[in-house]
Design a protein around this motif. Sequence first.
Motif, PDB file in Angstrom:
ATOM      1  N   LEU A  67       0.816  -1.213   0.000  1.00  0.00           N
ATOM      2  CA  LEU A  67       0.000   0.000   0.000  1.00  0.00           C
ATOM      3  C   LEU A  67       0.849   1.262   0.000  1.00  0.00           C
ATOM      4  N   ALA A  68       2.053   1.150   0.514  1.00  0.00           N
ATOM      5  CA  ALA A  68       2.959   2.303   0.456  1.00  0.00           C
ATOM      6  C   ALA A  68       3.338   2.612  -0.991  1.00  0.00           C
ATOM      7  N   LEU A  69       3.347   1.581  -1.838  1.00  0.00           N
ATOM      8  CA  LEU A  69       3.639   1.782  -3.263  1.00  0.00           C
ATOM      9  C   LEU A  69       2.425   2.321  -4.007  1.00  0.00           C
ATOM     10  N   ASN A  70       1.225   1.843  -3.605  1.00  0.00           N
ATOM     11  CA  ASN A  70       0.005   2.329  -4.258  1.00  0.00           C
ATOM     12  C   ASN A  70      -1.156   2.128  -3.292  1.00  0.00           C
ATOM     13  N   ALA A  71      -1.578   3.210  -2.669  1.00  0.00           N
ATOM     14  CA  ALA A  71      -2.625   3.130  -1.648  1.00  0.00           C
ATOM     15  C   ALA A  71      -3.991   2.805  -2.230  1.00  0.00           C
ATOM     16  N   GLU A  72      -4.121   2.835  -3.551  1.00  0.00           N
ATOM     17  CA  GLU A  72      -5.412   2.574  -4.173  1.00  0.00           C
ATOM     18  C   GLU A  72      -5.448   1.235  -4.903  1.00  0.00           C
ATOM     19  N   ASP A  73      -4.490   0.382  -4.637  1.00  0.00           N
ATOM     20  CA  ASP A  73      -4.463  -0.940  -5.264  1.00  0.00           C
ATOM     21  C   ASP A  73      -5.497  -1.838  -4.571  1.00  0.00           C
ATOM     22  N   ILE A  74      -6.479  -2.313  -5.329  1.00  0.00           N
ATOM     23  CA  ILE A  74      -7.587  -3.064  -4.748  1.00  0.00           C
ATOM     24  C   ILE A  74      -7.113  -4.389  -4.153  1.00  0.00           C
ATOM     25  N   GLY A  75      -6.251  -5.094  -4.888  1.00  0.00           N
ATOM     26  CA  GLY A  75      -5.746  -6.358  -4.367  1.00  0.00           C
ATOM     27  C   GLY A  75      -4.999  -6.183  -3.055  1.00  0.00           C
ATOM     28  N   ALA A  76      -4.213  -5.120  -2.973  1.00  0.00           N
ATOM     29  CA  ALA A  76      -3.471  -4.854  -1.737  1.00  0.00           C
ATOM     30  C   ALA A  76      -4.418  -4.503  -0.599  1.00  0.00           C
ATOM     31  N   LEU A  77      -5.474  -3.737  -0.892  1.00  0.00           N
ATOM     32  CA  LEU A  77      -6.440  -3.369   0.142  1.00  0.00           C
ATOM     33  C   LEU A  77      -7.175  -4.607   0.665  1.00  0.00           C
ATOM     34  N   LEU A  78      -7.568  -5.493  -0.226  1.00  0.00           N
ATOM     35  CA  LEU A  78      -8.256  -6.714   0.209  1.00  0.00           C
ATOM     36  C   LEU A  78      -7.344  -7.593   1.059  1.00  0.00           C
ATOM     37  N   MET A  79      -6.085  -7.716   0.649  1.00  0.00           N
ATOM     38  CA  MET A  79      -5.157  -8.517   1.432  1.00  0.00           C
ATOM     39  C   MET A  79      -4.859  -7.846   2.774  1.00  0.00           C
ATOM     40  N   TYR A  80      -4.831  -6.523   2.775  1.00  0.00           N
ATOM     41  CA  TYR A  80      -4.611  -5.769   4.012  1.00  0.00           C
ATOM     42  C   TYR A  80      -5.758  -6.027   4.996  1.00  0.00           C
ATOM     43  N   ALA A  81      -6.995  -6.064   4.470  1.00  0.00           N
ATOM     44  CA  ALA A  81      -8.144  -6.355   5.327  1.00  0.00           C
ATOM     45  C   ALA A  81      -8.020  -7.747   5.944  1.00  0.00           C
ATOM     46  N   SER A  82      -7.599  -8.714   5.148  1.00  0.00           N
ATOM     47  CA  SER A  82      -7.423 -10.074   5.679  1.00  0.00           C
ATOM     48  C   SER A  82      -6.334 -10.117   6.736  1.00  0.00           C
ATOM     49  N   ALA A  83      -5.254  -9.386   6.505  1.00  0.00           N
ATOM     50  CA  ALA A  83      -4.164  -9.349   7.481  1.00  0.00           C
ATOM     51  C   ALA A  83      -4.603  -8.674   8.773  1.00  0.00           C
ATOM     52  N   LEU A  84      -5.400  -7.618   8.664  1.00  0.00           N
ATOM     53  CA  LEU A  84      -5.915  -6.959   9.859  1.00  0.00           C
ATOM     54  C   LEU A  84      -6.771  -7.925  10.679  1.00  0.00           C
ATOM     55  N   ARG A  85      -7.579  -8.705   9.982  1.00  0.00           N
ATOM     56  CA  ARG A  85      -8.477  -9.614  10.696  1.00  0.00           C
ATOM     57  C   ARG A  85      -7.703 -10.647  11.503  1.00  0.00           C
ATOM     58  N   VAL A  86      -6.714 -11.286  10.879  1.00  0.00           N
ATOM     59  CA  VAL A  86      -5.990 -12.339  11.604  1.00  0.00           C
ATOM     60  C   VAL A  86      -5.066 -11.763  12.663  1.00  0.00           C
ATOM     61  N   ASN A  87      -4.809 -10.457  12.602  1.00  0.00           N
ATOM     62  CA  ASN A  87      -3.982  -9.819  13.628  1.00  0.00           C
ATOM     63  C   ASN A  87      -4.814  -9.191  14.738  1.00  0.00           C
ATOM     64  N   GLY A  88      -6.094  -9.566  14.807  1.00  0.00           N
ATOM     65  CA  GLY A  88      -6.930  -9.100  15.901  1.00  0.00           C
ATOM     66  C   GLY A  88      -7.470  -7.704  15.734  1.00  0.00           C
ATOM     67  N   ARG A  89      -7.470  -7.188  14.533  1.00  0.00           N
ATOM     68  CA  ARG A  89      -7.971  -5.830  14.284  1.00  0.00           C
ATOM     69  C   ARG A  89      -9.170  -5.902  13.340  1.00  0.00           C
ATOM     70  N   PHE A  90     -10.072  -6.807  13.667  1.00  0.00           N
ATOM     71  CA  PHE A  90     -11.210  -7.083  12.811  1.00  0.00           C
ATOM     72  C   PHE A  90     -12.066  -5.849  12.505  1.00  0.00           C
ATOM     73  N   PRO A  91     -12.427  -5.031  13.502  1.00  0.00           N
ATOM     74  CA  PRO A  91     -13.285  -3.872  13.197  1.00  0.00           C
ATOM     75  C   PRO A  91     -12.690  -2.922  12.161  1.00  0.00           C
ATOM     76  N   GLU A  92     -11.368  -2.854  12.075  1.00  0.00           N
ATOM     77  CA  GLU A  92     -10.740  -1.939  11.123  1.00  0.00           C
ATOM     78  C   GLU A  92     -10.941  -2.385   9.675  1.00  0.00           C
ATOM     79  N   THR A  93     -11.300  -3.648   9.487  1.00  0.00           N
ATOM     80  CA  THR A  93     -11.452  -4.138   8.115  1.00  0.00           C
ATOM     81  C   THR A  93     -12.617  -3.467   7.393  1.00  0.00           C
ATOM     82  N   GLU A  94     -13.628  -3.026   8.141  1.00  0.00           N
ATOM     83  CA  GLU A  94     -14.771  -2.389   7.493  1.00  0.00           C
ATOM     84  C   GLU A  94     -14.344  -1.148   6.713  1.00  0.00           C
ATOM     85  N   GLY A  95     -13.556  -0.298   7.340  1.00  0.00           N
ATOM     86  CA  GLY A  95     -13.100   0.910   6.662  1.00  0.00           C
ATOM     87  C   GLY A  95     -12.266   0.603   5.435  1.00  0.00           C
ATOM     88  N   VAL A  96     -11.421  -0.421   5.523  1.00  0.00           N
ATOM     89  CA  VAL A  96     -10.561  -0.790   4.393  1.00  0.00           C
ATOM     90  C   VAL A  96     -11.424  -1.290   3.228  1.00  0.00           C
TER      91      VAL A  96
END
Length: 374
Positions: A67-96
Amino acid sequence: MTTTLHPSVERADLLIDLKRYEEARELLAQRLAEDPDDIRAWVELARSHLGDSPNAPEALEATERALALNAEDIGALLMYASALRVNGRFPETEGVLREAIRLAPDYWYTYARLADWLWRIRIISSARTNGNEVRREDHDAALREADLIAQEAIRLGPEQVYAYEVAWLIADMSADGVVAARMDEAILRLDPQHEQALARRTKSAATAPGVKAAEAATLYADALASTPDSAPMQRGLDAASYRLLRGLRWLALLCLALAATGIDLFATDGDTQRHLPLPLGQRLWDLVPMAAIWALGALLRYRRLRAGIRVNLHSLIRRLPWSRIVLGQAAWAMLCALLITQIPWTDRTIPLVLFWAGLAPALATMWFDRPKNA
């Protein structure tokens, strides 16, 4: 949402699908050493780490690099949401996910993912707010909100199974059986071998009122032909097969009742009991209805069963102790019936003992063994 992958990244993607995560990471590390600005390599690296749950922090770091390379990359955003979830930051996935929808409003998958997770986020929030108790109104509101998003996912991706899976889950959580059944039909239209949908539809048909054991077994056998490795379907076939075996015990008990009737075991008001011992011809004649019961109720039915069901019956007898118990009770009851009818008794005391000896074991377990079918 398709992009061209570097050959190394493409090979890594295939290795991840095969769960060969370490090999994939080696390839991706080489690729990133050559080109640290390859977003797809960072995203695939995150996916490889998500494959091993202990490495979830590395997945989050990889998606942040992407995301630092491209904050609007959809694939990166979806993977970021998955990473947030498994790291215990589930509520943050909604915004992503909502940001991904804003950037790509026509991409069905993001809506389906948001619908899949949103109702869970809302319920978790309600539980935290209300002392680990979820208010009913919050539960219902969360499902309604998620359902609207799921329907949008279906509109955008009418041929995508995952969208219907999410809609089915929401309908199931809402106890809306009609909508859930409609979603199952849609799933099976797209994927006739979808294990869960096929298992649900088959179970619904096999457990409907009035469906006999042989019919239920046939339904499960047909479904297993499409998904031979389905554990739910095998359990269903085992349950139906066990019902067939329990039916044999009823046949034996019916023969025991006929034996008691043939010897006039129980006196009735106004009737004179038969004189003992019974003639040989009468004793042999008593075998005729028993033979008819077993020929029509067991042998003929067994021969009409599909080969797969017959094989499963034999397998179930080996695997399930209660199957052997039920068959043993049927054999014992039948033996008692034969002893009652074929021995020229001069007194009804011993036949009475035999009658209750044949009946008691079955009565003692008839209701208790009912759930012993898996």
